[in-house]
Design an enzyme around this catalytic site. Structure first.
Site, PDB file in Angstrom:
ATOM      1  N   ARG A   1       6.763   2.627  -9.485  1.00  8.10           N
ATOM      2  CA  ARG A   1       7.572   3.716  -9.191  1.00  8.10           C
ATOM      3  C   ARG A   1       8.895   4.157 -10.462  1.00  8.10           C
ATOM      4  NH1 ARG A   1       7.861  -0.125  -4.941  1.00  8.10           N
ATOM      5  NH2 ARG A   1       9.549  -0.273  -5.932  1.00  8.10           N
TER       6      ARG A   1
ATOM      7  N   HIS B   1       0.894  -1.233  -0.211  1.00  8.63           N
ATOM      8  CA  HIS B   1       0.006  -0.066   0.176  1.00  8.63           C
ATOM      9  C   HIS B   1       0.535   1.389  -0.314  1.00  8.63           C
ATOM     10  CE1 HIS B   1      -3.967  -2.332   1.042  1.00  8.63           C
ATOM     11  NE2 HIS B   1      -3.351  -2.836   1.843  1.00  8.63           N
TER      12      HIS B   1
ATOM     13  N   GLU C   1       4.988  -4.619 -11.902  1.00  7.62           N
ATOM     14  CA  GLU C   1       6.482  -4.315 -11.865  1.00  7.62           C
ATOM     15  C   GLU C   1       6.501  -5.014 -13.118  1.00  7.62           C
ATOM     16  OE1 GLU C   1       7.087  -2.369  -7.648  1.00  7.62           O
ATOM     17  OE2 GLU C   1       7.506  -3.835  -8.149  1.00  7.62           O
TER      18      GLU C   1
END
Length: 501
Positions: free
Chosen positions: A157, A22, A260
């Site tokens: 990210r 999270h 990812e």
């Protein structure tokens, strides 16, 4: 002078049982917000030193909450902190937030984005609901104000999308494997995988085991043997994207790490380690993007080693998975979510034939005709025939920008060849004077860049049309050269895909 970019507030937790997923996906959203120039504060009960250090290194302000996690007192505490900081948006990510909790967050007057995976509670308090999973659909969320569904919104990210270097060709026989079963892995599924692979005897394997600092089984993993294979235990490696790029296969939990792996094109074998991962595993199996090894308590099954062996030796299948994964997740999900938040409640949709008359009325508006290079009125019959052709033209995209009620407030048309399009934009007469032009442009660009084909956008604006020039500059376009267009002086404005994201 332009107003400073607003700050963003995030409410998320991490721990040995819930893992760090999270917080880490919220970090991706925080990075995208920071890229636009805003600061980010996270309200949390997370305490793991390595995680807190990472958040601080990323420039996030961390505030430890006083009240019980998920309680109404805590919600009021967060709402008060957000109000004092003047935050326009709060992001909430956690399964322990009830409908009453979310409603209490709105008590500060903020807009609320809720990250969700399960669609099991009432989320109507949210202004936007984000479900980044490939199985997400509108049908799952009746009554919500707005949904951002699917892997095109996956929060990755920046380290996973920073490099455009293509992945190396898939080897005929895979031998370098990353094992990543979550930051906490409380049930020690990692050890099960290592024991299973010790029975693989066709060739030596290089196994890189990725664990979080909160993993309670580090000692047992350090002492584990995996037969003839080389095992390297890595705790919170800072170079995880590089490790993934160089690996041949990943054995992974079925959580956020899937997006990812897909973005990097790494073929994956999935184990379901939590109930909330069942939908992800099922959808990726359906799409042909993963080999799924089932529920962790049933792992390994009698045929699991044989299936993994076949996967490691099936080069064509791994090549297909790599291609499909990169097609599913392009790495720009966090930027798309930020765009949606910044321009909320406006959103973009594709034009349909039902928009023909409205756009004809707009294009014949006196202000529009005055700004055009050809100022003559457009006849209806000619417009209808032209518009019909454009809707069927693969080299043209027309975006309609609508408000919260679905009322059109602007249009953006892109036409081009190769990877370059020319853009035309207009704002509805009734919506002018509200600063919508740059937002209309940005939302139209977001729809355009859904297709990887388009890389460059340019516009030609009369030198006398300073209002449009300012709108394009606010939308991120670079001012370029001047030249004559249709006998009139014009200025070029340019934007490339990588500049938009």
């Amino acid at each position: 002078m332009s107003a400073p970019f607003p700050a963003l507030g995030i409410r998320a937790d991490a721990g040995a049982r819930m893992g760090i997923g999270h917080v880490m996906r919220c970090l991706a959203l925080a990075q995208a917000w920071q890229k636009r120039g805003g600061e980010v504060v996270i309200y949390t009960h997370a305490e793991a030193p390595a995680l807190m250090e990472r958040l601080q290194q990323e420039g996030l302000t961390t505030i430890k909450l006083r009240h019980e996690a998920g309680s109404l007192d805590e919600a009021r505490e967060v709402a008060s902190l957000a109000a004092d900081a003047g935050l326009p948006w709060l992001v909430a990510d956690g399964y322990h937030f009830s409908p009453d909790y979310l409603a209490a967050l709105k008590g500060s007057g903020v807009k609320l984005l809720v990250l969700d995976d399960l669609a099991t509670i009432d989320l109507t308090a949210a202004d936007i609901v984000l479900n980044q999973n490939a199985y997400a659909s509108e049908a799952m969320y009746p009554g919500v104000k707005r949904l951002l569904p699917g892997a095109r919104h996956a929060l990755l990210r920046r380290e996973f999308v920073a490099s455009d270097r293509p992945r190396s060709a898939e080897p005929r026989e895979a031998s370098e494997i990353i094992i990543t079963l979550g930051g906490g892995d409380p049930d020690n599924v990692t050890l099960k995988v290592l024991k299973l692979l010790s029975g693989f005897t066709l060739r030596p394997l290089k196994l890189k085991v990725i664990v979080g600092a909160a993993n309670p089984h580090l000692d047992s993993l350090r002492s584990a043997s995996s037969g003839p294979h080389q095992v390297e235990l890595l705790v919170n490696p800072s170079n995880l994207p590089d490790l993934m790029k160089h690996a041949h296969v990943a054995i992974s939990a079925s959580g956020s790490s899937c997006w990812e792996l897909a973005c990097l094109g790494l073929p994956m074998i999935l184990i379901i380690t939590a109930d909330n991962q069942r939908g992800v595993a099922a959808k990726l199996d359906e799409l042909g993007i993963a080999e799924v090894s089932g529920w962790h308590e049933d792992f390994p099954a009698a045929d699991t080693l044989a299936r993994i062996t076949a996967f490691l030796d099936d080069q064509p299948r791994r090549e297909q998975i790599s291609m499909l994964g990169r097609k599913l997740v392009d790495g720009h999900g966090a930027a798309r979510v930020v765009e949606a938040m910044l321009h909320h409640p406006l959103r973009a949709r594709h034009a349909t034939i039902d928009d023909a008359r409205l756009l004809w009325e707009w294009v014949n508006d006196p202000e529009v005709r005055a700004s055009a290079f050809n100022t003559a009125p457009i006849p209806w019959d000619g417009h209808l025939a032209w518009f019909t052709r454009r809707l069927e033209d693969a080299d043209c995209l027309i975006a309609i920008i609508v408000d919260e009620s679905g009322t059109p407030v602007g249009q953006v048309r892109f036409e081009g060849e190769g990877d370059l399009v020319i853009v035309d934009v207009s704002v509805a007469p009734s919506a002018r004077g509200r600063g919508h032009a740059a937002a209309v442009l940005r939302l139209g660009l977001g729809l355009l860049f859904e297709a990887p084909r388009w890389q460059h956008v340019e516009a030609w604006i009369k030198t006398s049309n300073t209002a449009s020039q300012k709108s394009f500059a606010r939308a991120g376009f670079r001012r370029g050269e001047e030249k004559d267009m249709h006998g009139l002086p014009a200025i070029g404005y340019h934007l490339s895909r990588h500049e938009f994201f």
